[in-house]
Design an enzyme around this catalytic site. Structure first.
Site, mmCIF file in Angstrom:
data_model
loop_
_atom_site.group_PDB
_atom_site.id
_atom_site.type_symbol
_atom_site.label_atom_id
_atom_site.label_comp_id
_atom_site.label_asym_id
_atom_site.label_seq_id
_atom_site.Cartn_x
_atom_site.Cartn_y
_atom_site.Cartn_z
ATOM 1 N N GLU A 276 -62.531 45.098 -27.247
ATOM 2 C CA GLU A 276 -61.691 46.287 -27.086
ATOM 3 C C GLU A 276 -60.515 46.260 -28.070
ATOM 4 O O GLU A 276 -59.993 47.303 -28.460
ATOM 5 C CB GLU A 276 -61.178 46.357 -25.636
ATOM 6 C CG GLU A 276 -61.091 47.759 -25.094
ATOM 7 C CD GLU A 276 -60.847 47.804 -23.590
ATOM 8 O OE1 GLU A 276 -61.706 48.307 -22.874
ATOM 9 O OE2 GLU A 276 -59.781 47.333 -23.135
ATOM 10 N N HIS A 297 -82.746 27.780 -23.658
ATOM 11 C CA HIS A 297 -84.141 27.944 -23.238
ATOM 12 C C HIS A 297 -84.556 29.414 -23.218
ATOM 13 O O HIS A 297 -85.626 29.752 -22.744
ATOM 14 C CB HIS A 297 -84.348 27.286 -21.870
ATOM 15 C CG HIS A 297 -84.123 25.809 -21.940
ATOM 16 N ND1 HIS A 297 -85.144 24.893 -22.090
ATOM 17 C CD2 HIS A 297 -82.978 25.084 -21.937
ATOM 18 C CE1 HIS A 297 -84.640 23.681 -22.159
ATOM 19 N NE2 HIS A 297 -83.318 23.766 -22.069
ATOM 20 N N LYS A 413 -65.385 58.365 -20.974
ATOM 21 C CA LYS A 413 -64.705 58.820 -19.751
ATOM 22 C C LYS A 413 -64.633 60.349 -19.741
ATOM 23 O O LYS A 413 -64.878 60.990 -18.729
ATOM 24 C CB LYS A 413 -63.278 58.258 -19.687
ATOM 25 C CG LYS A 413 -63.209 56.783 -19.358
ATOM 26 C CD LYS A 413 -61.752 56.398 -19.133
ATOM 27 C CE LYS A 413 -61.577 54.917 -18.955
ATOM 28 N NZ LYS A 413 -60.182 54.506 -18.949
HETATM 29 O O1 LIG Z 1 -56.798 49.156 -14.881
HETATM 30 P P1 LIG Z 1 -57.407 50.486 -15.216
HETATM 31 O O2 LIG Z 1 -56.397 51.462 -15.709
HETATM 32 O O3 LIG Z 1 -58.215 51.004 -14.073
HETATM 33 O O4 LIG Z 1 -58.389 50.277 -16.442
HETATM 34 C C1 LIG Z 1 -59.472 49.398 -16.382
HETATM 35 C C2 LIG Z 1 -60.044 49.142 -17.734
HETATM 36 O O5 LIG Z 1 -60.487 50.351 -18.310
HETATM 37 C C3 LIG Z 1 -60.113 50.431 -19.667
HETATM 38 O O6 LIG Z 1 -59.065 51.303 -19.783
HETATM 39 C C4 LIG Z 1 -61.227 50.933 -20.510
HETATM 40 O O7 LIG Z 1 -62.369 50.204 -20.334
HETATM 41 C C5 LIG Z 1 -59.709 49.008 -20.017
HETATM 42 O O8 LIG Z 1 -58.864 48.966 -21.080
HETATM 43 C C6 LIG Z 1 -59.106 48.560 -18.740
HETATM 44 O O9 LIG Z 1 -59.009 47.171 -18.689
#
Ligand SMILES: O=P(O)(O)OC[C@H]1O[C@](O)(CO)[C@@H](O)[C@@H]1O
Length: 426
Positions: A276, A297, A413
């Site tokens: 990330e 393995h 998202k």
């Molecule tokens: O703690 P939050 O805001 O729910 O985010 C969870 C995770 O989702 C992200 O925003 C995206 O995967 C990560 O950076 C973060 O660790």
């Protein structure tokens, strides 16, 4: 407590960019680089809120006396570090009364349904964790399990069994917790999710698990004090410079390899931290991982003879194991293994490491960076967290990207919200 050994990396010292390391050290130190409002993790091992820590200890102790299971609900940085610490420190088959179960990191109907069934009539509590307070996966898991907990314990008792870890003032989770009377602990604004395991995100559940978090902080402080040099004598920078040098040579992926089954989630935590942080603007090593000798393995053939100059390995080598059993002598020796009798498992595992390094590096032409870890406990966990966080800051800046944002994650998202009909999303 972590030493970087480049003897098997094929890299020559001149290939490590010491001047760049020095420049970037100044940028990190003076907090003048991209994403500099997310550098709270640098001072955190000493600067954290001591009153909140004392309060967390009290609440965790009281919770320990009321439950057998803590369900943590979170995803990414709000999940992986907790599991990594718990499995590395307590082990996979520990005898502590509290079991941690993870939820909110999947939307699998099967997983949630089976978890819900499992929790029926069990004494459980919930720690729901979300920095933004708006993430869908933990949000919907919490709705389901909160309802179940209230049904099983009654609304008043449930208030004592639910703790939220989130932003200090913003987000849906903060509002919900305040309205419903759940205790909250705070994730600081200047520490991103994947850098947050030493904040209440990790510390509160680990306290409930009975883990010595004072020692975790001790390890992190040790790393903070050890890793101060502005050049390649700084082991975190040496690791960052080595992986950047291999990246420059054309390597596309780095596999973090552990020989300890209970460190599998260290690998997972590391993958988020590096993936990330660095996968941006068409750049970045693809972080992958393997557990040896298990995966030898299954993946060993590819590693030995698959395409070259694609992947290199970074091996975690533990000097001192927690327990040290030896192989028994067997009178019958039907399996022909008496040649190993009297040798400790650690000795055999260590010989395997040497043998595999030799096979992969010399015959397989696969560069290996070795990270020598002293041990595998609470203090070492704190140390490794700080080590890798500093390394990824250096490494990301060396690649010329901002290591502290994650704009790409928003794309999925947004699409998901659109397809599910979230109000206001086009
Ligand atoms: O703690 P939050 O805001 O729910 O985010 C969870 C995770 O989702 C992200 O925003 C995206 O995967 C990560 O950076 C973060 O660790």
């Amino acid at each position: 407590m972590i030493k970087v050994n480049l003897d098997h990396s094929s890299l020559k010292t001149v290939e490590l960019d010491n001047n760049k390391v020095k420049q970037i050290h100044e940028i990190i130190k003076t907090k003048s680089g991209a994403g500099n409002d997310f550098l709270g993790w640098i001072e955190w091992p000493e600067a954290f809120n001591k009153n909140e820590y004392d309060e967390m200890k009290k609440v965790a102790n009281s919770l320990r006396s009321k439950i057998d299971i803590l369900v943590t609900i979170g995803i990414g940085g709000s999940y992986l570090g907790i599991r990594a610490a718990d499995e590395m420190i307590r082990g996979l088959n520990h005898s502590d009364k509290i079991k941690i179960i993870y939820s909110g990191h999947t939307m699998s109907s099967t997983y949630i349904a089976q978890l819900s069934e499992y929790l029926k009539n069990k004494k459980f509590g919930i720690c729901v964790i979300s920095k933004s307070g708006t993430t869908t996966e933990p949000g919907i898991a919490f709705r389901t399990l909160e309802k179940q907990l209230i049904e099983q314990s009654g609304i008043e008792k449930a208030k004592e069994l639910i703790v939220a870890v989130t932003d200090g003032s913003r987000g849906a989770l903060k509002t919900l917790a305040n309205k419903k009377g759940y205790l909250t602990f705070t994730i600081p604004d200047d520490i991103g999710g994947r850098f947050s395991v030493l904040t209440p995100v990790g510390i509160f559940p680990l306290l409930v698990a009975g883990i010595n978090t004072d020692n975790i902080f001790k390890g992190a402080i040790k790393a903070k004090n050890n890793l101060v040099q502005n050049d390649l004598t700084n082991q975190a920078y040496k690791y960052a410079a080595a992986r950047n040098a291999l990246y420059k040579q054309g390597y596309k992926a780095e596999a973090l390899v552990t020989y300890e089954l209970q460190m599998q989630y260290i690998n997972e935590w590391w993958k988020q931290l590096f993936g990330e942080s660095e996968g941006k603007e068409g750049k970045g090593l693809f972080p992958t991982s393997m557990v040896f000798s298990t995966d030898l393995h299954s993946m060993g053939q590819w590693v030995q003879e698959g395409p070259r100059k694609v992947i290199f390995e970074t091996i975690i080598k533990i000097q001192n194991p927690v327990g040290n059993l030896s192989v028994e002598l067997d009178q019958d020796n039907y399996d022909g293994l008496n040649f190993l009798a009297g040798k400790s498992f650690h000795e055999i595992n260590s010989v395997a490491i040497e043998g595999v390094i030799d096979a992969h590096v010399n015959a397989g032409k696969m560069p290996n960076i070795i990270l020598e870890f002293e041990k595998m406990d609470d203090e070492q966990f704190g140390y490794l967290v700080y080590f890798f966080e500093l390394a990824v800051a250096m490494s990301g800046y060396m690649m010329g990207i901002n290591p502290f944002d994650q704009p790409g994650v928003e794309v999925y998202k947004h699409n998901m919200f659109k397809l599910l009909g979230k109000p206001g999303i086009k």
